[in-house]
Design a protein around this motif. Sequence first.
Motif, PDB file in Angstrom:
ATOM      1  N   THR B  83       0.836  -1.209   0.000  1.00 18.74           N
ATOM      2  CA  THR B  83       0.000   0.000   0.000  1.00 18.74           C
ATOM      3  C   THR B  83       0.874   1.264   0.000  1.00 18.74           C
ATOM      4  O   THR B  83       0.521   2.256  -0.640  1.00 18.74           O
ATOM      5  N   ARG B  86       2.231   1.532  -3.577  1.00 14.30           N
ATOM      6  CA  ARG B  86       1.150   1.952  -4.482  1.00 14.30           C
ATOM      7  C   ARG B  86       0.921   3.465  -4.389  1.00 14.30           C
ATOM      8  O   ARG B  86       0.836   4.154  -5.408  1.00 14.30           O
ATOM      9  N   ARG B  89       3.693   5.325  -5.999  1.00 11.84           N
ATOM     10  CA  ARG B  89       3.607   5.221  -7.453  1.00 11.84           C
ATOM     11  C   ARG B  89       2.603   6.232  -8.008  1.00 11.84           C
ATOM     12  O   ARG B  89       2.877   6.920  -9.001  1.00 11.84           O
ATOM     13  N   ILE B  90       1.434   6.344  -7.383  1.00 10.49           N
ATOM     14  CA  ILE B  90       0.394   7.247  -7.872  1.00 10.49           C
ATOM     15  C   ILE B  90       0.886   8.694  -7.784  1.00 10.49           C
ATOM     16  O   ILE B  90       0.685   9.499  -8.686  1.00 10.49           O
ATOM     17  N   ARG B  94       1.502   9.521 -11.552  1.00  4.17           N
ATOM     18  CA  ARG B  94       0.255  10.150 -12.000  1.00  4.17           C
ATOM     19  C   ARG B  94       0.051  11.524 -11.404  1.00  4.17           C
ATOM     20  O   ARG B  94      -0.920  12.203 -11.740  1.00  4.17           O
ATOM     21  N   GLN B  96      -1.067  12.297  -8.629  1.00  6.07           N
ATOM     22  CA  GLN B  96      -2.342  12.359  -7.930  1.00  6.07           C
ATOM     23  C   GLN B  96      -2.140  11.861  -6.509  1.00  6.07           C
ATOM     24  O   GLN B  96      -1.119  11.273  -6.188  1.00  6.07           O
ATOM     25  N   ARG B  97      -3.153  12.100  -5.691  1.00 12.12           N
ATOM     26  CA  ARG B  97      -3.151  11.535  -4.347  1.00 12.12           C
ATOM     27  C   ARG B  97      -3.996  10.269  -4.347  1.00 12.12           C
ATOM     28  O   ARG B  97      -4.868  10.105  -5.170  1.00 12.12           O
ATOM     29  N   HIS B  98      -3.726   9.401  -3.406  1.00  7.63           N
ATOM     30  CA  HIS B  98      -4.583   8.230  -3.215  1.00  7.63           C
ATOM     31  C   HIS B  98      -5.328   8.438  -1.904  1.00  7.63           C
ATOM     32  O   HIS B  98      -4.767   8.268  -0.829  1.00  7.63           O
ATOM     33  N   PRO B  99      -6.618   8.841  -1.979  1.00 12.01           N
ATOM     34  CA  PRO B  99      -7.352   9.102  -0.734  1.00 12.01           C
ATOM     35  C   PRO B  99      -7.421   7.833   0.120  1.00 12.01           C
ATOM     36  O   PRO B  99      -7.768   6.767  -0.371  1.00 12.01           O
ATOM     37  N   GLU B 100      -7.066   7.969   1.395  1.00 16.21           N
ATOM     38  CA  GLU B 100      -7.034   6.838   2.316  1.00 16.21           C
ATOM     39  C   GLU B 100      -8.176   6.954   3.314  1.00 16.21           C
ATOM     40  O   GLU B 100      -8.473   8.047   3.787  1.00 16.21           O
ATOM     41  N   PRO B 101      -8.795   5.805   3.661  1.00 15.94           N
ATOM     42  CA  PRO B 101      -9.845   5.857   4.691  1.00 15.94           C
ATOM     43  C   PRO B 101      -9.284   6.351   6.019  1.00 15.94           C
ATOM     44  O   PRO B 101      -8.074   6.299   6.246  1.00 15.94           O
ATOM     45  N   GLU B 102     -10.188   6.848   6.858  1.00 14.01           N
ATOM     46  CA  GLU B 102      -9.818   7.248   8.210  1.00 14.01           C
ATOM     47  C   GLU B 102      -9.082   6.095   8.896  1.00 14.01           C
ATOM     48  O   GLU B 102      -9.508   4.952   8.810  1.00 14.01           O
ATOM     49  N   GLY B 148      -0.970  -1.280 -12.195  1.00 12.34           N
ATOM     50  CA  GLY B 148      -1.572  -0.034 -12.667  1.00 12.34           C
ATOM     51  C   GLY B 148      -1.718   0.034 -14.168  1.00 12.34           C
ATOM     52  O   GLY B 148      -1.865   1.109 -14.743  1.00 12.34           O
TER      53      GLY B 148
END
Lengths: 218, 182
Positions: B83, B86, B89-90, B94, B96-102, B148
Amino acid sequence: MTTPIIHHLTDDLLMAHASGSLPEAFGLVVATHVSLCDECRARLAGYEAVGGAVLEDADPGVAMAEDSLAATLRLIADMPEEARIAAPEPAAPVFPMPLRDYVGGDADTVQWRALGGGVRQAVLPTARDATVRLLYIPAGMAMPDHGHGGMELTLVLQGAFEDAGGRYGRGDVEVAGEDLDHTPVAAPGPDCICLAATDAPLKFHGLLPRLAQPFIGI
Amino acid sequence: MNERQATDTRWVTCVTRIRDERDQTAFARLFAHFAPRVKAFLMKSGADAALAEECAQEVMATVWRKAHLFDPERASVATWIFTIARNRRIDALRKQRHPEPEDLTWGPEHEPDQAETLALQQESEQLGRALQALPEAQRVLIERAYFGELSHREIAAETGLPLGTIKSRIRLALERLRQEMT
């Protein structure tokens, strides 16, 4: 705290989020739903475990540079210690953490723009391959009848809405494809706040919303 | 600790030693195993060798820094490092951000349950064996998704992998965690 959730994310969306393939706008809806739903949190973790297995099998013929470990230890030495004290939580927040991150605060800090009829929206900043917005719909108010050119995810954060797919309350998420034509109506009770992501502009059927579309950017 | 346990939980022990003792020997063992895999993963995801090397070092530094956030009752070390890789990498490829759950964290006095930890690590290894046992075309498609290479529209979650057991175990861990939080 979790509330009973009836409408969940699809496996395809959870796997796409686990593998890092979702546009950021959809990822925000997924992360926000998962913050409220332990069932989907466990399913997402299952798909992340597949990623762990893929990493474990990744070609070990690749070598790190000769001084790599030493360079990494220097990186670590230069990093500030991680603060282990979490930021103070608002009491009973309407928005889970990932959404507060994008908004810069809870529901009371949103910079709304009026769309008419008491409906308000706030587009959140993400990468442009898809868009995500907060929608505020007064109780009893209908959203314009619309179909989709792409996929739309709608997550309820406050209040509820009803459409052909059923009733959606806090934490419920509606996954709509190209085939769905729907007219969501905000249920009686508290005004409805939703987080909605799309990867194509919505197509409104009525004349007036179609004229208004370029102006309101929905 | 018998030999079987030593295989299944050795990486968990390394992360715990980094967290509690800032143990560089434990970090070197994790690094030797995982850093080349992270680098290979990033190269398969489209990074060139120099960028993959740089990002792999950053990923391993994050492993050190965030060791206190690793929960062995909910993930294997390989899954946790995946994780982190990953997300890197994003961010790198890319932009971009990878939004993560609380984050859900156990109380400060919580000691990971050893039986639950062992079972989760063993199930993760079984999942790895199941992946290797899939027909090649199917396995390659899953790998491409995680490197990806597929868009979200091309992803079909029907992997043929037995995910039910690991999902149920994580679900129970979340229930215990919620009880401890209240």
